[in-house]
Enzyme design. Structure first.
Site, PDB file in Angstrom:
ATOM      1  N   HIS A 290       3.465  -6.055   4.231  1.00 49.90           N
ATOM      2  CA  HIS A 290       2.063  -5.987   4.623  1.00 49.90           C
ATOM      3  C   HIS A 290       1.985  -5.392   6.031  1.00 49.90           C
ATOM      4  O   HIS A 290       1.181  -4.500   6.280  1.00 49.90           O
ATOM      5  CB  HIS A 290       1.424  -7.369   4.564  1.00 49.90           C
ATOM      6  N   HIS A 327      -4.239   1.358   7.506  1.00 52.12           N
ATOM      7  CA  HIS A 327      -4.499   0.192   6.658  1.00 52.12           C
ATOM      8  C   HIS A 327      -5.713   0.497   5.787  1.00 52.12           C
ATOM      9  O   HIS A 327      -6.839   0.565   6.276  1.00 52.12           O
ATOM     10  CB  HIS A 327      -4.746  -1.030   7.536  1.00 52.12           C
TER      11      HIS A 327
END
Length: 402
Positions: A290, A327
């Site tokens: 992540h 992101h």
């Protein structure tokens, strides 16, 4: 019944060809650049070069936000790559899409329109619009579902699609996500949370530094990514290329805090993915993390990986490609799933870029800036850990029968 990926489609900050995108990541090529110089505070993001007229007529574009345009294009590219839909009954075909924030451009236009609000604003910004447009374009009469779970949205969508195929509910699923939120209002909102990376003039491209001691946050990105999922038996019967098997997935909730990650929740998702795949930690050689480059998030993710992998941690190579493509929030899980699948297929690992000095408390082995060869790689995971406390882990393996 095994679920396999037979098609990949991306509209990414590194282009619309999945292989070329992966090559750019291997080179450490950053797509992050300054945006909106009129804002009070410097901002950077990874944007997509996209001509909607390659995919829509001018008449069709009425009321279709950029987020849906990107989704339609990426899903079409995945379907073309799979060559799959000619003999699928529309009722046996489904769309599973993730979208975190919906039509940001439509909302921005409505708020800044001086009282003149376009009449199609509502259908343009609703979060399920991308899935609906994909369904209309591909004539999907089965389930068309949208998952809006912040940064885990499209990872959850892929997990749910794989589960539906495994159960035999569908013959084919088009699964992924889309996000297009690079508008001033959204950037200002994220700046107010103090989660976006700081950078000096001329240094935007290297602003995002996952797992680095000097990390300061992430840069927003936009784009869409979809995969085609079908049963291994069906793919084999039609002679399809099988990129990877969707071997496992784990979903969990922290139930502790809306924005602060929790290692225990991430551990549960990681363990669930391994358990479903029937694998031990030592069997998995790569993690597309992540890795948002936030002060807390990176440390917590490393703690979770260390807890699950234990003595096998040295055999797990870790990188966060958000350093290069930004992101994508609701589309992040899908784009990073495509990257993970290509790493597995090619036996090459994209770098953990811009990390000159790793965070001392992050004890995971990071892929070096030059990338790494991994010819024996047989299993890989990708993590998506979201605001709201939802954790999603996807685990892919080589299709041994391919």
């Amino acid at each position: 019944m095994n679920a396999v990926v037979t098609g990949l489609g991306v509209v990414s900050p590194h282009g619309q060809d999945a292989g070329a995108m992966f090559d750019a990541l291997l080179r450490g090529q950053s797509a992050i650049a300054p945006v909106f110089p009129e804002l009070p505070k410097p901002a950077c993001a990874a944007t997509v070069e996209f001509d909607p007229l390659q995919w829509f007529t001018k008449l069709q574009l009425a009321g279709v936000d950029r987020v849906s345009q990107l989704a339609v294009a990426a899903a079409e590219l995945a379907v073309r790559d799979a060559g799959v839909l000619g003999d699928v009954e529309p009722e046996r075909l489904g769309v599973y899409a993730g979208c975190g924030m919906g039509g940001a451009a439509a909302l921005e236009a409505a708020y800044r329109g001086g009282g003149r609000v376009p009449p199609l604003t509502i259908p343009a910004f609703m979060p399920n619009a991308p899935a609906a447009h994909v369904a209309m374009r591909q004539r999907v009469l089965g389930p068309v579902l949208t998952y809006s779970v912040a940064c885990a949205s499209s990872a959850v969508a892929i997990a749910e699609a794989a589960a539906a195929v495994q159960r035999g509910d569908l013959d084919v699923a088009i699964a992924g996500g889309s996000e297009a939120l690079i508008v001033p209002g959204v950037v200002l909102a994220w700046q107010a949370m103090h989660t976006l990376a700081a950078f000096e003039p001329g240094e935007a491209a290297s602003a995002v530094k996952p797992f680095a001691a000097d990390r300061s946050g992430f840069a927003l990105g936009e784009g869409a990514a979809f995969v085609v999922i079908e049963s291994a038996e069906r793919a084999r019967a039609r002679g399809a290329r099988r990129y990877a098997r969707v071997a496992g997935w784990g979903l969990s909730s922290d139930a502790t805090h809306l924005t602060k990650p929790d290692a225990a929740g991430q551990v549960r998702a990681l363990q669930a993915a391994l358990r479903r795949a029937g694998l031990a930690p030592r069997d998995v050689g790569y993690c597309n993390a992540h890795g948002t480059a936030t002060r807390i998030g990176d440390v917590v993710e490393c703690e979770a990986l260390a807890q699950v992998w234990g003595d096998a941690l040295d055999g797990l190579a870790v990188s966060s490609t958000k350093a290069l493509h930004g992101h994508l929030l609701g589309a992040a899980g899908a784009l990073e799933a495509v990257i993970t699948i290509l790493a597995l297929q090619r036996g090459q690992l994209p770098p953990n870029a811009h990390c000159a000095t790793p965070e001392p408390t992050c004890r995971v082995p990071l892929v070096p800036a030059a990338g790494a060869a991994a010819p024996g790689l047989s299993s890989a995971i990708t993590n998506s850990f979201a605001f709201g406390g939802t954790n999603a882990v996807l685990l892919f393996t080589r299709d041994s029968t391919n």
